[in-house]
Design a protein around this motif. Structure first.
Motif, mmCIF file in Angstrom:
data_model
loop_
_atom_site.group_PDB
_atom_site.id
_atom_site.type_symbol
_atom_site.label_atom_id
_atom_site.label_comp_id
_atom_site.label_asym_id
_atom_site.label_seq_id
_atom_site.Cartn_x
_atom_site.Cartn_y
_atom_site.Cartn_z
ATOM 1 N N SER A 140 -54.779 54.161 -13.272
ATOM 2 C CA SER A 140 -54.647 53.347 -12.058
ATOM 3 C C SER A 140 -55.410 53.915 -10.877
ATOM 4 O O SER A 140 -55.724 53.201 -9.923
ATOM 5 C CB SER A 140 -53.172 53.227 -11.677
ATOM 6 O OG SER A 140 -52.648 54.489 -11.278
ATOM 7 N N GLY A 141 -55.683 55.222 -10.922
ATOM 8 C CA GLY A 141 -56.293 55.883 -9.774
ATOM 9 C C GLY A 141 -55.281 56.328 -8.742
ATOM 10 O O GLY A 141 -55.645 56.696 -7.615
ATOM 11 N N TYR A 142 -54.019 56.303 -9.103
ATOM 12 C CA TYR A 142 -52.945 56.705 -8.196
ATOM 13 C C TYR A 142 -53.221 58.105 -7.641
ATOM 14 O O TYR A 142 -53.498 59.039 -8.389
ATOM 15 C CB TYR A 142 -51.613 56.696 -8.947
ATOM 16 C CG TYR A 142 -50.419 57.163 -8.146
ATOM 17 C CD1 TYR A 142 -49.638 56.252 -7.448
ATOM 18 C CD2 TYR A 142 -50.067 58.511 -8.098
ATOM 19 C CE1 TYR A 142 -48.526 56.668 -6.718
ATOM 20 C CE2 TYR A 142 -48.965 58.944 -7.381
ATOM 21 C CZ TYR A 142 -48.199 58.029 -6.690
ATOM 22 O OH TYR A 142 -47.104 58.447 -5.971
ATOM 23 N N GLY A 143 -53.123 58.210 -6.321
ATOM 24 C CA GLY A 143 -53.313 59.505 -5.672
ATOM 25 C C GLY A 143 -54.758 59.895 -5.490
ATOM 26 O O GLY A 143 -55.043 60.911 -4.838
ATOM 27 N N LYS A 144 -55.680 59.122 -6.054
ATOM 28 C CA LYS A 144 -57.103 59.456 -5.950
ATOM 29 C C LYS A 144 -57.888 58.404 -5.172
ATOM 30 O O LYS A 144 -58.781 58.740 -4.403
ATOM 31 C CB LYS A 144 -57.701 59.631 -7.345
ATOM 32 C CG LYS A 144 -57.123 60.824 -8.106
ATOM 33 C CD LYS A 144 -57.772 60.955 -9.487
ATOM 34 C CE LYS A 144 -57.184 62.151 -10.232
ATOM 35 N NZ LYS A 144 -57.780 62.294 -11.596
ATOM 36 N N LYS A 145 -57.550 57.141 -5.389
ATOM 37 C CA LYS A 145 -58.279 56.100 -4.664
ATOM 38 C C LYS A 145 -57.454 55.619 -3.474
ATOM 39 O O LYS A 145 -56.218 55.648 -3.494
ATOM 40 C CB LYS A 145 -58.630 54.942 -5.588
ATOM 41 C CG LYS A 145 -57.486 54.027 -5.956
ATOM 42 C CD LYS A 145 -57.988 52.845 -6.773
ATOM 43 C CE LYS A 145 -56.868 51.832 -7.020
ATOM 44 N NZ LYS A 145 -57.340 50.679 -7.827
ATOM 45 N N ARG A 146 -58.146 55.173 -2.445
ATOM 46 C CA ARG A 146 -57.481 54.652 -1.258
ATOM 47 C C ARG A 146 -57.259 53.160 -1.411
ATOM 48 O O ARG A 146 -58.194 52.414 -1.730
ATOM 49 C CB ARG A 146 -58.317 54.930 -0.011
ATOM 50 C CG ARG A 146 -57.726 54.348 1.260
ATOM 51 C CD ARG A 146 -58.495 54.747 2.487
ATOM 52 N NE ARG A 146 -58.392 56.185 2.735
ATOM 53 C CZ ARG A 146 -58.971 56.798 3.776
ATOM 54 N NH1 ARG A 146 -59.693 56.096 4.633
ATOM 55 N NH2 ARG A 146 -58.830 58.104 3.939
ATOM 56 N N LEU A 147 -56.029 52.740 -1.186
ATOM 57 C CA LEU A 147 -55.708 51.321 -1.300
ATOM 58 C C LEU A 147 -56.139 50.573 -0.048
ATOM 59 O O LEU A 147 -56.176 51.146 1.048
ATOM 60 C CB LEU A 147 -54.203 51.131 -1.512
ATOM 61 C CG LEU A 147 -53.603 51.671 -2.810
ATOM 62 C CD1 LEU A 147 -52.102 51.394 -2.847
ATOM 63 C CD2 LEU A 147 -54.272 51.041 -4.023
ATOM 64 N N PRO A 148 -56.451 49.283 -0.197
ATOM 65 C CA PRO A 148 -56.752 48.472 0.989
ATOM 66 C C PRO A 148 -55.574 48.460 1.956
ATOM 67 O O PRO A 148 -54.421 48.672 1.563
ATOM 68 C CB PRO A 148 -56.996 47.073 0.402
ATOM 69 C CG PRO A 148 -57.337 47.302 -1.027
ATOM 70 C CD PRO A 148 -56.570 48.515 -1.440
ATOM 71 N N ALA A 149 -55.843 48.212 3.194
ATOM 72 C CA ALA A 149 -54.792 48.169 4.206
ATOM 73 C C ALA A 149 -53.739 47.134 3.819
ATOM 74 O O ALA A 149 -54.070 46.039 3.355
ATOM 75 C CB ALA A 149 -55.389 47.825 5.569
ATOM 76 N N GLY A 150 -52.485 47.491 3.992
ATOM 77 C CA GLY A 150 -51.405 46.557 3.682
ATOM 78 C C GLY A 150 -50.922 46.610 2.254
ATOM 79 O O GLY A 150 -50.027 45.842 1.877
#
Length: 744
Positions: free
Chosen positions: A593-603
């Protein structure tokens, strides 16, 4: 859709109860049963009496005899008989894959169809006919491997005899026996001679490293028919001269009729008969039999009925009052499942209290219930999608007053079920038999197809029970749980069924508590109350884990947030080194999922949950958002540990389908409610299921393993809702305490 528990005593107990409560016993394969398997233009294994007798001479049980499971035509086409109901889960492909692997069949020539109520099609562990509990592949994996290996050994022996060579010099490949000198014989050329041979009791199975089918993503054998609309289901049954019946059911469960005015109904063109009918759970209804469904429905709509809903025996459940009663009951002493010392509860540095509410849920399968009954002198043919053809056949025999061997079960493809097609009362099958019997008594000698409408099923069927959970948790600043006091209030789904004797212990139905506490090392005191109400309840996909997973995984997140810990790291610390499958599933979902590594979009926010049910662990990492005040699921990444993946493509579909049901549980309107005893929902217009506009992207990843496979039909459902709720809690700052989500 059966309990996820220790069934060590189940086979003996079930057989005992079936013999006691269901006097009609299922007999071993008869000569007639073998003959039914014969195919046109080819030889079916077990198609001829002398071949059947040759195989029956071994010490093997019917469920171990290739003759009941494999048909080989002269052109080499192999048909595999499945001992389960195919209702969307993919066993019509996965079981043939297992058998064909050991048979060394040419997959392009493999077909499959359902078995019936013969003893050969018993679940090899339970000893009865059953599709449920995610046990199909788990319990029949070795069975179907051995069936394929036995049939292959017999084909090799037949070829060795024909060529007068040592069998050890022969090999097989894609439906062909090959000699050392290059000579070849197709399976179709050898089948008749092979099946006249004794069945080997012991066979050598392939080394998993040599599998060429098992483990490969494989398209389903029924995919083309289903995607093109050509697939027939039980509801599509059309026999010569067939009539169709519908039933007017009471508005309140258990009610009977005061008066019936059927004059207008009988005047409807096509209506052939109208009569009062005994229904499940002591209720009463009116059946309308007609040339087709539309005429029968019009006839039913024209009935003028007065129901007795005022009798003292007819309880009018009201959801609002029911919740208030449950809250009162939660304060009372009750039976204990776990009984850890609660001395540290009041003195703990931190506390958490929560009440979580779950509504009744309908099964809401795409194909409503149906059953076609064709009566003839002293016998009956039954056409329906049955999760337990043996249990249903016994109920048919009892209802019609005939012998069990005079009941022929023709198991049909079913469009979903989620547990609804396996009620121990065989309610919809018994109802269809009562209608057929009354129709015949009225002088109409014709097959009768009884059809439930969507409204019939949603208002008059069985439901996942309503539950109330209440928790008081004491923990320290590092998130260590010092004491967890928990109460569950909800109806028992096994009380009064064939499972009660070994499922209900110390007054507690094990299905209500499965999924509580474990695998987390929490000191828990668990109190359970099972109120009795006039609402029929039944297992629903993933059974108790539909609510226990939500409770455990959301409260766990609450503790992690309160102690400012990452929810993944917190879970990993609790697993320690004792739960490697949980760790592997969660880590896989995190990595993909990329948890903790990728930045999620705002909101957007992450949500995490992991849960084991039916011996399989599923972890979800989800992305969610709030849009116009409404929670929206954006992406789902699943990590699955089901040991050996027989067909990864089926597993992907199973997890995706379970995730859809899990998402549906969260959406506004996903609840069955009652007012003055009447179910308020009737169809998808007022009972929510996820639409295409609600669907997130779903990725499914499977942990590699060579261990024997575990269940997959249900484990994908439980962790979806808590993962979604945990993401929403991060966005709103408020924990979700009710399903469907109520964020007001």
């Amino acid at each position: 859709m059966l309990p996820n528990i220790d069934y060590s005593e189940m086979p003996r107990a079930l057989q005992h109860m079936l013999e006691r409560d269901q006097p009609a016993k299922v007999l071993p394969l008869s000569r007639r049963s073998f003959l039914k398997f014969a195919g046109i233009g080819g030889l079916a294994l077990g198609a001829f009496p002398h071949l059947a007798l040759a195989q029956a001479s071994t010490a093997l049980k019917p469920a171990q005899q290739p003759s009941a499971f494999v048909q080989i035509a002269t052109n080499g086409e192999v048909t595999v008989i499945i001992n389960r109901l195919e209702f969307g889960q993919g066993v019509q492909t996965a079981l043939p894959m297992i058998l064909a692997e050991e048979l060394d069949a040419d997959w392009k020539l493999v077909r499959s169809h359902h078995g019936n109520s013969d003893a050969a099609y018993h679940d090899p562990f339970f000893g009865i006919h059953i599709t449920g509990g995610s046990n199909s592949i788990k319990n029949s994996f070795m069975q179907y491997r051995e069936l394929g290996a036995r049939a292959r050994a017999m084909l090799l022996a037949a070829a060795a005899t024909r060529w007068n060579v040592d069998v050890s010099t022969l090999r097989t490949e894609a439906g062909i026996v090959i000699a050392a000198d290059g000579r070849k014989l197709g399976y179709g050329e050898l089948a008749e001679a092979a099946m006249a041979l004794p069945v080997p009791e012991k066979v050598e199975l392939k080394n998993p490293k040599d599998f060429r089918l098992i483990g490969q993503p494989t398209s389903r054998l029924d995919a083309r028919a289903k995607s093109s609309g050509k697939q027939d289901y039980g509801i599509d049954m059309h026999l010569p001269g067939q009539l169709t019946a519908v039933v007017a059911r009471p508005p309140v469960f258990g009610a009977k009729l005061n008066t019936v005015d059927d004059s207008a109904a009988r005047a409807i063109k096509g209506v052939k008969a109208v009569f009062r009918l005994p229904l499940d759970r002591g209720a009463e209804g009116v059946a309308v039999v007609a040339d087709g469904y539309w005429a029968a429905k019009q006839g039913r709509d024209a009935l003028k009925l007065e129901w007795d809903t005022a009798s003292a025996s007819v309880e009018k459940v009201d959801s609002t009052k029911q919740l208030a009663d449950y809250r009162k009951l939660a304060n009372e002493p009750g039976a204990r499942r776990f009984d850890a010392d609660m001395a540290a509860l009041d003195t703990a540095p931190r506390h958490l209290e929560a009440e979580i509410i779950f509504p009744y849920l309908a099964h809401a399968a795409m194909e409503p219930l149906n059953c076609t009954v064709a009566l003839k002198d002293g016998a009956a043919d039954i056409y329906t999608g049955s999760q337990s053809p043996g249990l249903d056949a016994a109920a048919v025999a009892r209802t019609l007053g005939i012998k069990p061997e005079q009941v022929a079960m023709h198991v049909q493809m079913a469009g979903g079920g989620f547990g609804r097609r396996f009620a121990s009362s065989s309610d919809f099958v018994v109802e269809a038999c009562e209608i057929a019997k009354a129709t015949r008594a009225a002088g109409l000698n014709a097959p009768v197809r009884t059809v439930w409408s969507r409204e019939d099923d949603m208002r008059g069927g069985y439901y996942r029970p309503m539950h109330l959970h209440r928790a008081r948790i004491g923990f320290d600043d590092k998130g260590k749980v010092l004491a967890w006091d928990h109460v569950i209030v909800g109806q028992s789904i096994t009380a009064g069924t064939v499972f009660e004797q070994f499922q209900v212990k110390n007054g507690i139905d094990g299905t209500a508590t499965e999924g509580m506490r474990d695998p987390y090392p929490f000191p828990m005191r668990l109190t359970v109350h099972h109120p009795k109400l006039n609402v029929p309840v039944l297992w629903w996909r993933s059974v108790g884990s539909t609510h226990t997973a939500f409770v455990m995984e959301t409260l766990l997140d609450d503790i992690a947030r309160a102690t400012k810990q990452d929810p993944v790291a917190y879970r990993m610390s609790l697993f320690g080194d004792k739960h490697p499958r949980h760790r592997a599933a969660l880590q896989l979902a995190v990595d993909k999922s990329g948890y903790g590594k990728k930045r999620l979009p705002a909101g957007r926010a992450w949500g995490v949950a992991v849960h084991e049910s039916f011996s399989t662990v599923v972890a979800y990492v989800v992305e969610a958002a709030m849009q116009q005040g409404r929670p929206v699921l954006k992406k789902v990444t699943a990590g699955v540990h089901c040991n050996l993946a027989v067909n990864p493509r089926t597993i992907e579909a199973q997890v995706q389908g379970a995730a859809v049901m899990g998402l549906s549980m969260c959406l506004p309107g996903a609840a069955i409610t009652l007012k003055d005893g009447v179910v308020e929902q009737s169809n998808f217009g007022d009972y929510t299921v996820a639409r295409i506009t609600d669907m997130p992207a779903i990725e499914v990843h499977v942990v590699p393993s060579a261990e024997p496979p575990t269940g997959m039909g249900e484990p994908g459902l439980p962790p979806l809702a808590p993962a979604f709720a945990n993401a929403i809690a991060k966005l709103t700052g408020k924990p979700v305490r009710q399903l469907p989500f109520n964020l007001a």
